[in-house]
Motif scaffolding. Structure first.
Motif, PDB file in Angstrom:
ATOM      1  N   ILE A 108       0.829  -1.209   0.000  1.00 29.07           N
ATOM      2  CA  ILE A 108       0.000   0.000   0.000  1.00 29.07           C
ATOM      3  C   ILE A 108       0.864   1.260   0.000  1.00 29.07           C
ATOM      4  O   ILE A 108       0.527   2.272  -0.626  1.00 29.07           O
ATOM      5  CB  ILE A 108      -0.937   0.003   1.225  1.00 29.07           C
ATOM      6  CG1 ILE A 108      -2.017  -1.072   1.063  1.00 29.07           C
ATOM      7  CG2 ILE A 108      -1.574   1.374   1.432  1.00 29.07           C
ATOM      8  CD1 ILE A 108      -2.887  -1.251   2.290  1.00 29.07           C
ATOM      9  N   ALA A 109       1.985   1.202   0.695  1.00 34.87           N
ATOM     10  CA  ALA A 109       2.820   2.398   0.857  1.00 34.87           C
ATOM     11  C   ALA A 109       3.447   2.869  -0.452  1.00 34.87           C
ATOM     12  O   ALA A 109       3.773   4.053  -0.587  1.00 34.87           O
ATOM     13  CB  ALA A 109       3.912   2.128   1.889  1.00 34.87           C
ATOM     14  N   ILE A 110       3.599   1.971  -1.421  1.00 30.77           N
ATOM     15  CA  ILE A 110       4.283   2.351  -2.668  1.00 30.77           C
ATOM     16  C   ILE A 110       3.519   3.436  -3.430  1.00 30.77           C
ATOM     17  O   ILE A 110       4.069   4.517  -3.700  1.00 30.77           O
ATOM     18  CB  ILE A 110       4.532   1.112  -3.554  1.00 30.77           C
ATOM     19  CG1 ILE A 110       5.518   0.167  -2.859  1.00 30.77           C
ATOM     20  CG2 ILE A 110       5.076   1.538  -4.923  1.00 30.77           C
ATOM     21  CD1 ILE A 110       5.649  -1.186  -3.534  1.00 30.77           C
ATOM     22  N   PRO A 111       2.249   3.216  -3.816  1.00 29.20           N
ATOM     23  CA  PRO A 111       1.544   4.284  -4.548  1.00 29.20           C
ATOM     24  C   PRO A 111       1.302   5.529  -3.699  1.00 29.20           C
ATOM     25  O   PRO A 111       1.252   6.648  -4.238  1.00 29.20           O
ATOM     26  CB  PRO A 111       0.217   3.620  -4.949  1.00 29.20           C
ATOM     27  CG  PRO A 111       0.028   2.498  -3.984  1.00 29.20           C
ATOM     28  CD  PRO A 111       1.407   2.008  -3.681  1.00 29.20           C
ATOM     29  N   LEU A 112       1.157   5.348  -2.389  1.00 31.87           N
ATOM     30  CA  LEU A 112       0.915   6.510  -1.533  1.00 31.87           C
ATOM     31  C   LEU A 112       2.138   7.414  -1.470  1.00 31.87           C
ATOM     32  O   LEU A 112       2.014   8.641  -1.385  1.00 31.87           O
ATOM     33  CB  LEU A 112       0.514   6.052  -0.129  1.00 31.87           C
ATOM     34  CG  LEU A 112      -0.791   5.257  -0.027  1.00 31.87           C
ATOM     35  CD1 LEU A 112      -1.127   4.968   1.430  1.00 31.87           C
ATOM     36  CD2 LEU A 112      -1.943   5.995  -0.699  1.00 31.87           C
ATOM     37  N   LEU A 157      12.301  13.892  -3.214  1.00 36.10           N
ATOM     38  CA  LEU A 157      12.578  13.121  -2.000  1.00 36.10           C
ATOM     39  C   LEU A 157      11.585  11.974  -1.842  1.00 36.10           C
ATOM     40  O   LEU A 157      11.968  10.820  -1.619  1.00 36.10           O
ATOM     41  CB  LEU A 157      12.528  14.037  -0.782  1.00 36.10           C
ATOM     42  CG  LEU A 157      12.765  13.377   0.578  1.00 36.10           C
ATOM     43  CD1 LEU A 157      14.197  12.877   0.691  1.00 36.10           C
ATOM     44  CD2 LEU A 157      12.456  14.351   1.710  1.00 36.10           C
ATOM     45  N   PHE A 158      10.289  12.277  -1.971  1.00 38.17           N
ATOM     46  CA  PHE A 158       9.280  11.233  -1.773  1.00 38.17           C
ATOM     47  C   PHE A 158       9.287  10.209  -2.906  1.00 38.17           C
ATOM     48  O   PHE A 158       9.011   9.026  -2.682  1.00 38.17           O
ATOM     49  CB  PHE A 158       7.897  11.865  -1.612  1.00 38.17           C
ATOM     50  CG  PHE A 158       7.660  12.433  -0.241  1.00 38.17           C
ATOM     51  CD1 PHE A 158       7.529  11.598   0.858  1.00 38.17           C
ATOM     52  CD2 PHE A 158       7.588  13.802  -0.039  1.00 38.17           C
ATOM     53  CE1 PHE A 158       7.325  12.112   2.132  1.00 38.17           C
ATOM     54  CE2 PHE A 158       7.385  14.326   1.230  1.00 38.17           C
ATOM     55  CZ  PHE A 158       7.253  13.480   2.318  1.00 38.17           C
ATOM     56  N   LEU A 159       9.591  10.633  -4.121  1.00 36.60           N
ATOM     57  CA  LEU A 159       9.696   9.668  -5.217  1.00 36.60           C
ATOM     58  C   LEU A 159      10.870   8.721  -4.988  1.00 36.60           C
ATOM     59  O   LEU A 159      10.800   7.530  -5.307  1.00 36.60           O
ATOM     60  CB  LEU A 159       9.847  10.400  -6.550  1.00 36.60           C
ATOM     61  CG  LEU A 159       8.589  11.122  -7.054  1.00 36.60           C
ATOM     62  CD1 LEU A 159       8.901  11.904  -8.322  1.00 36.60           C
ATOM     63  CD2 LEU A 159       7.455  10.127  -7.310  1.00 36.60           C
ATOM     64  N   THR A 160      11.940   9.247  -4.421  1.00 36.66           N
ATOM     65  CA  THR A 160      13.079   8.390  -4.078  1.00 36.66           C
ATOM     66  C   THR A 160      12.678   7.351  -3.039  1.00 36.66           C
ATOM     67  O   THR A 160      13.034   6.166  -3.146  1.00 36.66           O
ATOM     68  CB  THR A 160      14.242   9.238  -3.539  1.00 36.66           C
ATOM     69  OG1 THR A 160      14.650  10.173  -4.542  1.00 36.66           O
ATOM     70  CG2 THR A 160      15.424   8.358  -3.160  1.00 36.66           C
ATOM     71  N   THR A 161      11.917   7.775  -2.032  1.00 30.30           N
ATOM     72  CA  THR A 161      11.483   6.813  -1.014  1.00 30.30           C
ATOM     73  C   THR A 161      10.502   5.794  -1.598  1.00 30.30           C
ATOM     74  O   THR A 161      10.436   4.658  -1.116  1.00 30.30           O
ATOM     75  CB  THR A 161      10.832   7.520   0.192  1.00 30.30           C
ATOM     76  OG1 THR A 161       9.621   8.171  -0.202  1.00 30.30           O
ATOM     77  CG2 THR A 161      11.786   8.526   0.812  1.00 30.30           C
ATOM     78  N   ALA A 162       9.754   6.176  -2.635  1.00 31.02           N
ATOM     79  CA  ALA A 162       8.857   5.216  -3.287  1.00 31.02           C
ATOM     80  C   ALA A 162       9.660   4.105  -3.962  1.00 31.02           C
ATOM     81  O   ALA A 162       9.299   2.918  -3.896  1.00 31.02           O
ATOM     82  CB  ALA A 162       7.973   5.926  -4.310  1.00 31.02           C
TER      83      ALA A 162
END
Length: 405
Positions: free
Chosen positions: A90-94, A172-177
């Motif tokens: 779930i965390a990936i698309p979010l 930053l958030f795309l990197t964490t994805a």
């Protein structure tokens, strides 16, 4: 120094190695995300310290609810990995969605949702395998695995400031994805549930389970230790949520410098953890916990009177001691207090560590905004002092009960 056998056990066992790798990846992700969440909220969402505290509050509620469900249910079903697969999936698309969010409400909900993929839940699986194999090196192996997160945090904290400077918070958030995708792949391919041993019977259902769990949690050693964790969790808000804003607004540093402050701590933490493992092998976990909690009193007290950048590089040594003790060996300790309910032990530990932030996050945000920054860290220091007292009560009760520590 740390036993080479523990390192070899982690590197050669496929499940231990997979969890270690996941914690490295998650360390990079959280080391990138957590120190910069307050800056993302203030600079992207346009809110103040109180609203930043609200984000932490909602996140704490979400992680507490999920963690408790994970612990209680998986102690009965004996299936932990599927819960983590769902949470991490779930965390990936979010994480992708949050990259372009500019709404405070939407951003808060998304941030809380991605946070349910808690790396600490892997320690329940690790504990299951250690009990299944009756491995006497449990504390040392757990410490080595936890160091994976520390190594990742070091990389993430130092790198995130540069990522934000070059690509902004969306980068930053795309990197964490991307990191979340890697974690998910290793989880699916390399982690499996252990055969459960020495746990509560599956036949316990409904109210019987609830009463049994509640009775275990209300035993004095466990109850006092949970209060200790509530206090240390509340104090941690001052660092994870308020310190980045303090560095930007009072110390007047850039994002790279924020990353340096949060990145220097794991540099200290690695050798401190290895030294702590030696102490644990000889004297047990309890002395390390005493030292770590006491270090927190001095850490937050020092920050309250520091307004220039350079001293932070030395002060972070104290927080490395805090993290090594309260997080690194705290997880081992709580499982020793509730040995028949490994998942529940981790879940209530997580819940206790987030109960404090539920109150502290908005409260400290209000203090920062309306009273000043120094009182924020003085309050955190007092909370750590209270934690010293409650842990002493837990230790005394544990000695009387004859529990292993």
């Amino acid at each position: 120094m740390l036993s080479g056998g523990a390192i070899e056990a982690v590197m050669t066992d496929p499940v231990f190695r997979s969890i270690f790798i996941i914690l490295i990846i998650q360390g990079v992700a959280f080391g990138s995300q957590m120190p910069f969440m307050p800056l993302w909220a203030t600079e992207r969402l346009g809110v103040g310290p109180v609203e930043v505290g609200t984000i932490s509050l909602v996140t704490s509620l979400a992680t507490t609810a999920f963690g408790l469900g994970y612990g209680v249910v998986t102690d009965r079903t004996r299936r932990r990995v599927p819960w983590l697969v769902v949470a991490f999936g779930i965390a990936i698309p979010l994480r992708i969605a949050i990259a372009w969010t500019e709404s405070f409400v939407v951003g808060t909900l998304l941030y809380a949702a991605i946070s349910i993929a808690m790396f600490t839940l892997f320690f329940a699986i690790l504990g299951d395998w250690l009990r299944h194999r009756n491995d006497e090196r449990g504390a040392e192996i757990s410490n080595i695995v936890r160091l994976g997160f520390t190594i990742g945090w070091l990389i993430g904290s130092f790198g995130a400031g540069r990522v934000v400077a070059l690509y902004g918070f969306d980068g930053l958030f795309l990197t964490t994805a991307v990191l979340q995708v890697l974690s998910f792949a290793v989880l699916v391919l390399g982690v499996r549930d252990a055969p459960f041993v020495n746990i509560a019977p599956v036949a316990e259902v409904g109210g019987v389970v609830a009463k049994s769990v509640w009775r275990d949690l209300m035993q004095a050693p466990m109850a006092w230790y949970l209060l200790t964790t509530v206090c240390t969790g509340a104090a941690s808000v001052a660092r994870m949520t308020m310190l980045p804003l303090y560095l930007r607004n009072v110390v007047k540093v850039d994002t790279d410098s924020v990353g340096i402050v949060f990145g220097i701590e794991p540099v200290y933490e690695i050798p401190i953890s290895l030294l702590a493992a030696t102490i644990v092998r000889r004297y047990g976990v309890v002395p390390v916990l005493y030292i770590g909690i006491a270090a927190g009193v001095f850490y937050f007290g020092a920050i309250a009177f520091t307004s220039t950048f350079a001293p932070f590089l030395a002060i972070e040594i104290l927080y490395a001691i805090v993290v090594t003790a309260t997080f690194g060996f705290g997880i081992v300790h709580v499982q020793s207090l509730l040995p028949k309910r490994g998942g529940t032990a981790i879940a209530v530990y997580n819940a206790a560590s987030t109960v404090g932030p539920v109150v502290a996050a908005p409260a400290l945000g209000y203090v920062a905004e309306n009273i000043g920054w120094s009182p924020v860290f003085v309050i955190a220091s007092v909370l750590m002092a209270v934690a010293c007292g409650t842990f002493m009560m837990s230790d005394r009760a544990g000695r009387r009960a004859g529990l292993l520590r």
